[in-house]
Design a protein around this motif. Sequence first.
Motif, PDB file in Angstrom:
ATOM      1  N   CYS A 104       1.013  -0.969  -0.025  1.00  0.00           N
ATOM      2  CA  CYS A 104       0.005  -0.180   0.013  1.00  0.00           C
ATOM      3  C   CYS A 104       0.862   1.221  -0.084  1.00  0.00           C
ATOM      4  O   CYS A 104       1.903   1.239   0.892  1.00  0.00           O
ATOM      5  CB  CYS A 104      -0.899   0.011   1.279  1.00  0.00           C
ATOM      6  SG  CYS A 104      -1.699   1.570   1.359  1.00  0.00           S
ATOM      7  N   ASN A 105       0.639   2.223  -0.821  1.00  0.00           N
ATOM      8  CA  ASN A 105       1.233   3.536  -0.909  1.00  0.00           C
ATOM      9  C   ASN A 105       0.077   4.396  -0.925  1.00  0.00           C
ATOM     10  O   ASN A 105      -0.549   4.646  -1.836  1.00  0.00           O
ATOM     11  CB  ASN A 105       2.171   3.585  -2.194  1.00  0.00           C
ATOM     12  CG  ASN A 105       2.899   4.790  -2.194  1.00  0.00           C
ATOM     13  OD1 ASN A 105       3.109   5.404  -1.065  1.00  0.00           O
ATOM     14  ND2 ASN A 105       3.324   5.359  -3.317  1.00  0.00           N
ATOM     15  N   LEU A 106      -0.006   5.189   0.494  1.00  0.00           N
ATOM     16  CA  LEU A 106      -1.047   6.300   0.296  1.00  0.00           C
ATOM     17  C   LEU A 106      -0.590   7.461  -0.514  1.00  0.00           C
ATOM     18  O   LEU A 106       0.502   7.700  -0.664  1.00  0.00           O
ATOM     19  CB  LEU A 106      -1.185   6.729   1.771  1.00  0.00           C
ATOM     20  CG  LEU A 106      -1.912   5.870   2.680  1.00  0.00           C
ATOM     21  CD1 LEU A 106      -2.081   6.389   4.014  1.00  0.00           C
ATOM     22  CD2 LEU A 106      -3.270   5.418   2.319  1.00  0.00           C
ATOM     23  N   ILE A 107      -1.551   7.834  -1.423  1.00  0.00           N
ATOM     24  CA  ILE A 107      -1.440   9.008  -2.226  1.00  0.00           C
ATOM     25  C   ILE A 107      -1.944  10.328  -1.350  1.00  0.00           C
ATOM     26  O   ILE A 107      -1.509  11.359  -1.476  1.00  0.00           O
ATOM     27  CB  ILE A 107      -2.196   8.841  -3.459  1.00  0.00           C
ATOM     28  CG1 ILE A 107      -1.721   7.481  -4.222  1.00  0.00           C
ATOM     29  CG2 ILE A 107      -1.977  10.106  -4.227  1.00  0.00           C
ATOM     30  CD1 ILE A 107      -2.344   6.879  -5.375  1.00  0.00           C
ATOM     31  N   THR A 108      -3.339  10.028  -0.585  1.00  0.00           N
ATOM     32  CA  THR A 108      -3.947  11.265  -0.288  1.00  0.00           C
ATOM     33  C   THR A 108      -4.223  11.158   1.264  1.00  0.00           C
ATOM     34  O   THR A 108      -4.729   9.866   1.286  1.00  0.00           O
ATOM     35  CB  THR A 108      -5.187  11.824  -1.158  1.00  0.00           C
ATOM     36  OG1 THR A 108      -4.750  11.965  -2.479  1.00  0.00           O
ATOM     37  CG2 THR A 108      -5.711  12.908  -0.378  1.00  0.00           C
ATOM     38  N   LEU A 109      -3.787  12.044   2.103  1.00  0.00           N
ATOM     39  CA  LEU A 109      -4.657  11.617   3.499  1.00  0.00           C
ATOM     40  C   LEU A 109      -4.622  13.152   3.965  1.00  0.00           C
ATOM     41  O   LEU A 109      -3.921  14.068   4.182  1.00  0.00           O
ATOM     42  CB  LEU A 109      -3.556  11.002   4.387  1.00  0.00           C
ATOM     43  CG  LEU A 109      -4.129  10.529   5.829  1.00  0.00           C
ATOM     44  CD1 LEU A 109      -2.958   9.703   6.524  1.00  0.00           C
ATOM     45  CD2 LEU A 109      -4.486  11.850   6.797  1.00  0.00           C
ATOM     46  N   ASP A 110      -5.904  13.664   4.092  1.00  0.00           N
ATOM     47  CA  ASP A 110      -6.429  14.984   4.298  1.00  0.00           C
ATOM     48  C   ASP A 110      -7.776  14.767   5.031  1.00  0.00           C
ATOM     49  O   ASP A 110      -8.863  14.261   4.737  1.00  0.00           O
ATOM     50  CB  ASP A 110      -6.941  15.712   2.828  1.00  0.00           C
ATOM     51  CG  ASP A 110      -7.324  17.207   3.354  1.00  0.00           C
ATOM     52  OD1 ASP A 110      -6.264  17.819   3.905  1.00  0.00           O
ATOM     53  OD2 ASP A 110      -8.059  17.406   2.786  1.00  0.00           O
ATOM     54  N   VAL A 111      -7.555  15.386   6.408  1.00  0.00           N
ATOM     55  CA  VAL A 111      -8.809  15.651   7.226  1.00  0.00           C
ATOM     56  C   VAL A 111      -8.932  16.978   7.243  1.00  0.00           C
ATOM     57  O   VAL A 111      -8.204  17.742   8.045  1.00  0.00           O
ATOM     58  CB  VAL A 111      -8.599  15.105   8.586  1.00  0.00           C
ATOM     59  CG1 VAL A 111      -9.735  15.317   9.617  1.00  0.00           C
ATOM     60  CG2 VAL A 111      -7.939  13.355   8.499  1.00  0.00           C
ATOM     61  N   ASP A 112     -10.328  17.504   6.955  1.00  0.00           N
ATOM     62  CA  ASP A 112     -10.355  18.961   6.669  1.00  0.00           C
ATOM     63  C   ASP A 112     -11.418  19.324   7.864  1.00  0.00           C
ATOM     64  O   ASP A 112     -12.631  18.870   7.746  1.00  0.00           O
ATOM     65  CB  ASP A 112     -10.711  19.361   5.430  1.00  0.00           C
ATOM     66  CG  ASP A 112     -11.260  20.841   5.235  1.00  0.00           C
ATOM     67  OD1 ASP A 112     -10.935  21.631   6.044  1.00  0.00           O
ATOM     68  OD2 ASP A 112     -11.763  21.353   4.169  1.00  0.00           O
ATOM     69  N   THR A 113     -11.299  20.224   8.791  1.00  0.00           N
ATOM     70  CA  THR A 113     -12.102  20.460   9.876  1.00  0.00           C
ATOM     71  C   THR A 113     -12.355  22.138   9.920  1.00  0.00           C
ATOM     72  O   THR A 113     -12.628  22.823  10.712  1.00  0.00           O
ATOM     73  CB  THR A 113     -11.680  20.159  11.265  1.00  0.00           C
ATOM     74  OG1 THR A 113     -10.366  20.712  11.409  1.00  0.00           O
ATOM     75  CG2 THR A 113     -11.508  18.772  11.322  1.00  0.00           C
TER      76      THR A 113
END
Length: 190
Positions: A104-113
């Motif tokens: 697994c290679n994460l491309i996007t990890l975004d948590v917008d609050t």
Amino acid sequence: MSRQKLFKIIVIAIFLALTTGCSLKAPSYSTNFETVNNLKEAGLLQAKVDIESKANAIQKFQIRGGVFFSPYGNNFDNYVESIIENTLKQAGLLDVKSDIKIYCNLITLDVDTSSFSTGVTNISGNFKVTKNNTVIFSKTISVQEIFNSHFVGAIAVENGANSFAKSSVKLVDKFLNDKDFMNSLTKDKK
């Protein structure tokens, strides 16, 4: 202003001061047992998960000043790979000696609050399966989750962190339940 209101404001201010801008470990995940059962019933070959350090892996993410690090390995690829490994183990499909490897290679990890009412978590990753070093499956998979945010930073941070953990499990579920993935590991393709 009543003493009770003033006390609440002081407690919230102290809590915010202690939780905002700190380094925190991302929350643990809970395996989805529906996915475990789907894998058990599918009759798949056993595989191992390639959990290794990667130079380009996502090391941390931020929610309103709170910096989160992975409690599994040293990056968030390892976090997701840990979910895969645990799910395979519970389904009886993990074999550390297998010639089938999952990456697994994460491309996007975004948590917008940034919104005071609604938060959004976006996670995507490239999942790859090899057998004897030959790629038999490769696909980019994405998930998005909408969650309740809040104008109070501590509540928004907690909700965002919990959304990250849930979204990570959803990402793994989407990968492990993918028809192409399952076809690549069917026992009749030895």
